[in-house]
Design an enzyme around this catalytic site. Structure first.
Site, PDB file in Angstrom:
ATOM      1  N   ASN A   1      -6.232   9.593   8.401  1.00  0.00           N
ATOM      2  CA  ASN A   1      -7.386   8.771   8.803  1.00  0.00           C
ATOM      3  C   ASN A   1      -8.703   9.534   8.759  1.00  0.00           C
ATOM      4  OD1 ASN A   1      -4.899   7.701  10.031  1.00  0.00           O
ATOM      5  ND2 ASN A   1      -6.257   6.111  10.803  1.00  0.00           N
TER       6      ASN A   1
ATOM      7  N   TYR B   1       0.834  -1.204   0.000  1.00  0.00           N
ATOM      8  CA  TYR B   1       0.000   0.000   0.000  1.00  0.00           C
ATOM      9  C   TYR B   1       0.874   1.261   0.000  1.00  0.00           C
ATOM     10  CZ  TYR B   1      -3.714   3.209   1.578  1.00  0.00           C
ATOM     11  OH  TYR B   1      -4.609   4.242   1.695  1.00  0.00           O
TER      12      TYR B   1
ATOM     13  N   PRO C   1       2.326   2.393  12.901  1.00  0.00           N
ATOM     14  CA  PRO C   1       2.905   3.672  13.304  1.00  0.00           C
ATOM     15  C   PRO C   1       2.497   4.068  14.727  1.00  0.00           C
ATOM     16  CG  PRO C   1       1.986   3.814  11.080  1.00  0.00           C
ATOM     17  CD  PRO C   1       1.535   2.506  11.660  1.00  0.00           C
TER      18      PRO C   1
ATOM     19  N   ASN D   1     -14.294  -0.636  13.720  1.00  0.00           N
ATOM     20  CA  ASN D   1     -14.203  -1.751  14.676  1.00  0.00           C
ATOM     21  C   ASN D   1     -14.807  -1.382  16.032  1.00  0.00           C
ATOM     22  OD1 ASN D   1     -12.963  -3.597  13.054  1.00  0.00           O
ATOM     23  ND2 ASN D   1     -11.127  -3.831  14.314  1.00  0.00           N
TER      24      ASN D   1
ATOM     25  N   GLU E   1       4.179   1.786  -0.556  1.00  0.00           N
ATOM     26  CA  GLU E   1       5.071   1.991  -1.705  1.00  0.00           C
ATOM     27  C   GLU E   1       4.266   2.149  -2.994  1.00  0.00           C
ATOM     28  OE1 GLU E   1       7.938   2.885  -1.176  1.00  0.00           O
ATOM     29  OE2 GLU E   1       9.037   1.657   0.242  1.00  0.00           O
TER      30      GLU E   1
ATOM     31  N   THR F   1      -1.130   7.091  18.687  1.00  0.00           N
ATOM     32  CA  THR F   1      -2.103   8.146  18.394  1.00  0.00           C
ATOM     33  C   THR F   1      -2.487   8.159  16.916  1.00  0.00           C
ATOM     34  OG1 THR F   1      -0.484   9.852  17.831  1.00  0.00           O
ATOM     35  CG2 THR F   1      -1.052   9.621  20.166  1.00  0.00           C
TER      36      THR F   1
ATOM     37  N   ARG G   1     -10.682  -1.188  10.415  1.00  0.00           N
ATOM     38  CA  ARG G   1     -10.147   0.101  10.854  1.00  0.00           C
ATOM     39  C   ARG G   1     -10.681   0.419  12.247  1.00  0.00           C
ATOM     40  NH1 ARG G   1     -10.095   3.979   5.541  1.00  0.00           N
ATOM     41  NH2 ARG G   1     -11.566   2.510   4.666  1.00  0.00           N
ATOM     42  N   VAL G   2      -9.936   1.267  12.916  1.00  0.00           N
ATOM     43  CA  VAL G   2     -10.186   1.394  14.350  1.00  0.00           C
ATOM     44  C   VAL G   2     -11.570   2.001  14.638  1.00  0.00           C
ATOM     45  CG1 VAL G   2      -8.970   3.628  14.622  1.00  0.00           C
ATOM     46  CG2 VAL G   2      -9.113   2.021  16.521  1.00  0.00           C
ATOM     47  N   VAL G   3     -12.001   2.988  13.879  1.00  0.00           N
ATOM     48  CA  VAL G   3     -13.287   3.621  14.209  1.00  0.00           C
ATOM     49  C   VAL G   3     -14.431   2.644  13.953  1.00  0.00           C
ATOM     50  CG1 VAL G   3     -14.905   5.470  13.655  1.00  0.00           C
ATOM     51  CG2 VAL G   3     -12.468   5.983  13.836  1.00  0.00           C
TER      52      VAL G   3
HETATM   53  P1  NAD Z   1     -12.744   2.025   0.163  1.00  0.00           P
HETATM   54  O1  NAD Z   1     -12.130   0.675   0.223  1.00  0.00           O
HETATM   55  O2  NAD Z   1     -14.087   2.203   0.775  1.00  0.00           O
HETATM   56  O3  NAD Z   1     -12.810   2.548  -1.327  1.00  0.00           O
HETATM   57  C1  NAD Z   1     -11.948   2.141  -2.349  1.00  0.00           C
HETATM   58  C2  NAD Z   1     -12.788   1.789  -3.568  1.00  0.00           C
HETATM   59  O4  NAD Z   1     -11.927   1.417  -4.649  1.00  0.00           O
HETATM   60  C3  NAD Z   1     -13.725   0.607  -3.326  1.00  0.00           C
HETATM   61  O5  NAD Z   1     -15.017   0.946  -3.773  1.00  0.00           O
HETATM   62  C4  NAD Z   1     -13.106  -0.514  -4.160  1.00  0.00           C
HETATM   63  O6  NAD Z   1     -14.064  -1.447  -4.599  1.00  0.00           O
HETATM   64  C5  NAD Z   1     -12.458   0.257  -5.279  1.00  0.00           C
HETATM   65  N1  NAD Z   1     -11.350  -0.446  -5.932  1.00  0.00           N
HETATM   66  C6  NAD Z   1     -10.318  -1.107  -5.356  1.00  0.00           C
HETATM   67  N2  NAD Z   1      -9.491  -1.600  -6.290  1.00  0.00           N
HETATM   68  C7  NAD Z   1     -10.011  -1.223  -7.507  1.00  0.00           C
HETATM   69  C8  NAD Z   1      -9.619  -1.435  -8.850  1.00  0.00           C
HETATM   70  N3  NAD Z   1      -8.510  -2.127  -9.155  1.00  0.00           N
HETATM   71  N4  NAD Z   1     -10.392  -0.917  -9.833  1.00  0.00           N
HETATM   72  C9  NAD Z   1     -11.523  -0.232  -9.552  1.00  0.00           C
HETATM   73  N5  NAD Z   1     -11.943   0.008  -8.281  1.00  0.00           N
HETATM   74  C10 NAD Z   1     -11.194  -0.494  -7.281  1.00  0.00           C
HETATM   75  O7  NAD Z   1     -11.703   3.032   0.818  1.00  0.00           O
HETATM   76  P2  NAD Z   1     -11.811   4.604   1.103  1.00  0.00           P
HETATM   77  O8  NAD Z   1     -11.550   4.792   2.531  1.00  0.00           O
HETATM   78  O9  NAD Z   1     -13.025   5.163   0.486  1.00  0.00           O
HETATM   79  O10 NAD Z   1     -10.518   5.116   0.309  1.00  0.00           O
HETATM   80  C11 NAD Z   1     -10.592   5.767  -0.943  1.00  0.00           C
HETATM   81  C12 NAD Z   1      -9.198   6.242  -1.342  1.00  0.00           C
HETATM   82  O11 NAD Z   1      -8.700   7.158  -0.368  1.00  0.00           O
HETATM   83  C13 NAD Z   1      -8.177   5.119  -1.457  1.00  0.00           C
HETATM   84  O12 NAD Z   1      -7.337   5.368  -2.555  1.00  0.00           O
HETATM   85  C14 NAD Z   1      -7.402   5.234  -0.174  1.00  0.00           C
HETATM   86  O13 NAD Z   1      -6.078   4.760  -0.325  1.00  0.00           O
HETATM   87  C15 NAD Z   1      -7.441   6.720   0.096  1.00  0.00           C
HETATM   88  N6  NAD Z   1      -7.272   7.023   1.530  1.00  0.00           N
HETATM   89  C16 NAD Z   1      -8.287   6.821   2.429  1.00  0.00           C
HETATM   90  C17 NAD Z   1      -8.094   7.103   3.783  1.00  0.00           C
HETATM   91  C18 NAD Z   1      -9.176   6.918   4.822  1.00  0.00           C
HETATM   92  O14 NAD Z   1      -8.919   7.149   5.985  1.00  0.00           O
HETATM   93  N7  NAD Z   1     -10.384   6.534   4.478  1.00  0.00           N
HETATM   94  C19 NAD Z   1      -6.851   7.585   4.209  1.00  0.00           C
HETATM   95  C20 NAD Z   1      -5.837   7.757   3.280  1.00  0.00           C
HETATM   96  C21 NAD Z   1      -6.068   7.498   1.936  1.00  0.00           C
HETATM   97  N1  UDP Z   2      -6.410  -0.458  16.216  1.00  0.00           N
HETATM   98  C1  UDP Z   2      -6.807  -0.991  17.426  1.00  0.00           C
HETATM   99  N2  UDP Z   2      -7.893  -1.809  17.450  1.00  0.00           N
HETATM  100  C2  UDP Z   2      -8.606  -2.119  16.329  1.00  0.00           C
HETATM  101  C3  UDP Z   2      -8.197  -1.587  15.095  1.00  0.00           C
HETATM  102  C4  UDP Z   2      -7.080  -0.757  15.077  1.00  0.00           C
HETATM  103  O1  UDP Z   2      -6.208  -0.714  18.460  1.00  0.00           O
HETATM  104  O2  UDP Z   2      -9.590  -2.880  16.450  1.00  0.00           O
HETATM  105  C5  UDP Z   2      -5.257   0.465  16.195  1.00  0.00           C
HETATM  106  C6  UDP Z   2      -4.179   0.107  15.187  1.00  0.00           C
HETATM  107  O3  UDP Z   2      -3.234  -0.764  15.754  1.00  0.00           O
HETATM  108  C7  UDP Z   2      -3.590   1.473  14.865  1.00  0.00           C
HETATM  109  C8  UDP Z   2      -4.772   2.429  14.997  1.00  0.00           C
HETATM  110  O4  UDP Z   2      -5.750   1.734  15.763  1.00  0.00           O
HETATM  111  O5  UDP Z   2      -2.610   1.820  15.814  1.00  0.00           O
HETATM  112  C9  UDP Z   2      -5.373   2.838  13.665  1.00  0.00           C
HETATM  113  O6  UDP Z   2      -5.583   1.678  12.897  1.00  0.00           O
HETATM  114  P1  UDP Z   2      -6.320   1.686  11.500  1.00  0.00           P
HETATM  115  O7  UDP Z   2      -6.175   0.315  10.919  1.00  0.00           O
HETATM  116  O8  UDP Z   2      -7.681   2.231  11.654  1.00  0.00           O
HETATM  117  O9  UDP Z   2      -5.542   2.742  10.616  1.00  0.00           O
HETATM  118  P2  UDP Z   2      -3.993   3.010  10.256  1.00  0.00           P
HETATM  119  O10 UDP Z   2      -3.094   2.133  11.075  1.00  0.00           O
HETATM  120  O11 UDP Z   2      -3.903   2.718   8.800  1.00  0.00           O
HETATM  121  O12 UDP Z   2      -3.832   4.446  10.585  1.00  0.00           O
END
Ligand code: NAD
Ligand code: UDP
Ligand code: UDP
Length: 314
Positions: free
Chosen positions: A174, A145, A274, A190, A147, A210, A186-188
């Site tokens: 996040n 993810y 992290p 979950n 890289e 954090t 994801r933490v929220v």
């Molecule tokens: P999500 O998993 O709900 O949405 C991703 C969407 O992409 C899904 O609908 C999935 O079906 C689609 N998808 C995956 N691979 C695909 C492919 N090869 N072709 C077509 N569609 C494909 O996740 P999200 O939280 O809505 O994230 C959206 C974008 O934002 C992602 O690129 C993610 O890396 C980025 N992002 C999200 C967060 C966050 O906290 N939600 C944080 C950082 C970056």
């Molecule tokens: N985390 C946790 N309990 C859970 C899910 C996640 O304690 O049920 C922690 C996880 O180890 C991380 C933080 O919450 O430190 C955020 O995790 P998440 O997977 O939501 O996002 P990211 O690590 O990608 O920021």
């Protein structure tokens, strides 16, 4: 003026909110998704809208359509999902970026990339400004993810410098809200689902790590402002909420807001997790006049209401 806008990953959490916002502004929206983590259910309210079209398509394959703007969001975002098929995750980021940049080049469309705070890895600078180059393990389980997203940024900047493509790169921190996937780990999501079910709340490690949580509506406002900014505003630009909370604090808040009887249990901390993460958003404030407005408690209330409905309707 109404534009033709492509949203890849449009059936996902962020993508569905973005499609909704763009339709509200009167644009023609083409949503492309392979439904790996997204669902048609996320688009229920939009299907049938005269300016909305959905196409099942995988962005690792070429796509020939005519558009004015592209938001490239396609990519699984949670560790559980992106580690399920790591090779496909890198392909989605890299081949997906190449195809969408090729499309942007041919159509002269502006293109937005949903990059991530994960490009900073486990950061040694806190909070993280855009100039920080990161601390990513290139061979660990998160690398597909991290890289992949870093390489996508490279491609965006090379298509910009070499070929004049108009780019916008956002580094998203996040984000949470309604339509998060209930099983994405994801933490929220979950904690909210566990609290609503009365199941134990799983804290990984000591809970002192954090994160900073941004409510989805705030983030989408940032996306739209970045796309509308002048062409010299390429980013990368951090978008996130600087309010920083420990995971333990988040657990306590969710328990309080749901009035839950859930107990907290400890689980092992995932590899390369992290320790801390907080966006420095001075650039977004200055260039976009943007900052988050929804406090964690308000955003959690709306998210809890969503999951409550989802769990009770099955
Ligand atoms: P999500 O998993 O709900 O949405 C991703 C969407 O992409 C899904 O609908 C999935 O079906 C689609 N998808 C995956 N691979 C695909 C492919 N090869 N072709 C077509 N569609 C494909 O996740 P999200 O939280 O809505 O994230 C959206 C974008 O934002 C992602 O690129 C993610 O890396 C980025 N992002 C999200 C967060 C966050 O906290 N939600 C944080 C950082 C970056
Ligand atoms: N985390 C946790 N309990 C859970 C899910 C996640 O304690 O049920 C922690 C996880 O180890 C991380 C933080 O919450 O430190 C955020 O995790 P998440 O997977 O939501 O996002 P990211 O690590 O990608 O920021
Ligand atoms: N591409 C696409 N839609 C388009 C134009 C290009 O999907 O409208 C894909 C195309 O398949 C190519 C990639 O984008 O593999 C990169 O395009 P570019 O023009 O940069 O490279 P080239 O075609 O010269 O390899």
């Amino acid at each position: 003026m109404a534009k033709r806008i492509l949203v890849t990953g449009g059936a996902g959490f962020l993508g569905s909110h973005l499609c909704e916002r763009l339709l509200d502004e009167g644009h023609d929206v083409l949503c492309v998704d392979n439904y790996f983590t997204g669902t048609k259910r996320n688009l229920d309210a939009l299907v049938g809208h005269p300016h909305f079209e959905v196409m099942r398509h995988d962005v690792t394959f070429p796509l020939y359509v005519e558009v004015d703007e592209i938001y490239n969001l396609a990519c699984p975002a949670s560790p559980v999902h992106y580690q399920h098929d790591p090779v496909q995750t890198t392909k989605t980021s890299v081949h997906g970026a190449i195809n969408m940049l090729g499309l942007a080049k041919r159509t002269r469309a502006k293109i937005f990339q949903a990059s991530t705070s994960e490009v900073y890895g486990d950061p040694q600078v806190h909070p993280q400004p855009e100039s920080y180059q990161g601390n990513v393990n290139p061979i660990g389980p998160r690398a597909c993810y991290d890289e992949g997203k870093r390489c996508a940024e490279t491609l965006f900047f090379d298509y910009h410098r070499q070929l004049g493509v108009r780019i916008r790169v956002a580094r998203i921190f996040n984000t949470y809200g309604p339509r998060m996937h209930p099983d994405d780990g994801r933490v929220v999501s979950n904690f909210v689902v566990q609290a609503l079910r009365g199941d134990p709340i799983t804290i990984y490690g000591d809970g002192k790590q954090t994160r900073s949580f941004c409510y989805v509506d705030d983030l989408i406002e940032g996306f739209v402002r970045l796309m509308a900014a002048p062409d010299e505003v390429t980013g990368p630009i951090n978008l996130g909420n600087p309010g920083e909370f420990t995971i333990r604090e988040l657990a306590d808040k969710v328990i309080e807001l749901t009035n839950s009887s859930s107990k907290i249990v400890r689980k092992p901390v995932p590899i390369d997790d992290p320790r801390q993460r907080q966006p420095d958003i001075r650039l977004a404030k200055k260039v976009l006049g943007w900052k988050p407005t929804v406090p964690l408690e308000k955003g959690l209330e709306r998210t809890i209401a969503y999951f409550d409905r989802l769990l009770s309707t099955g």
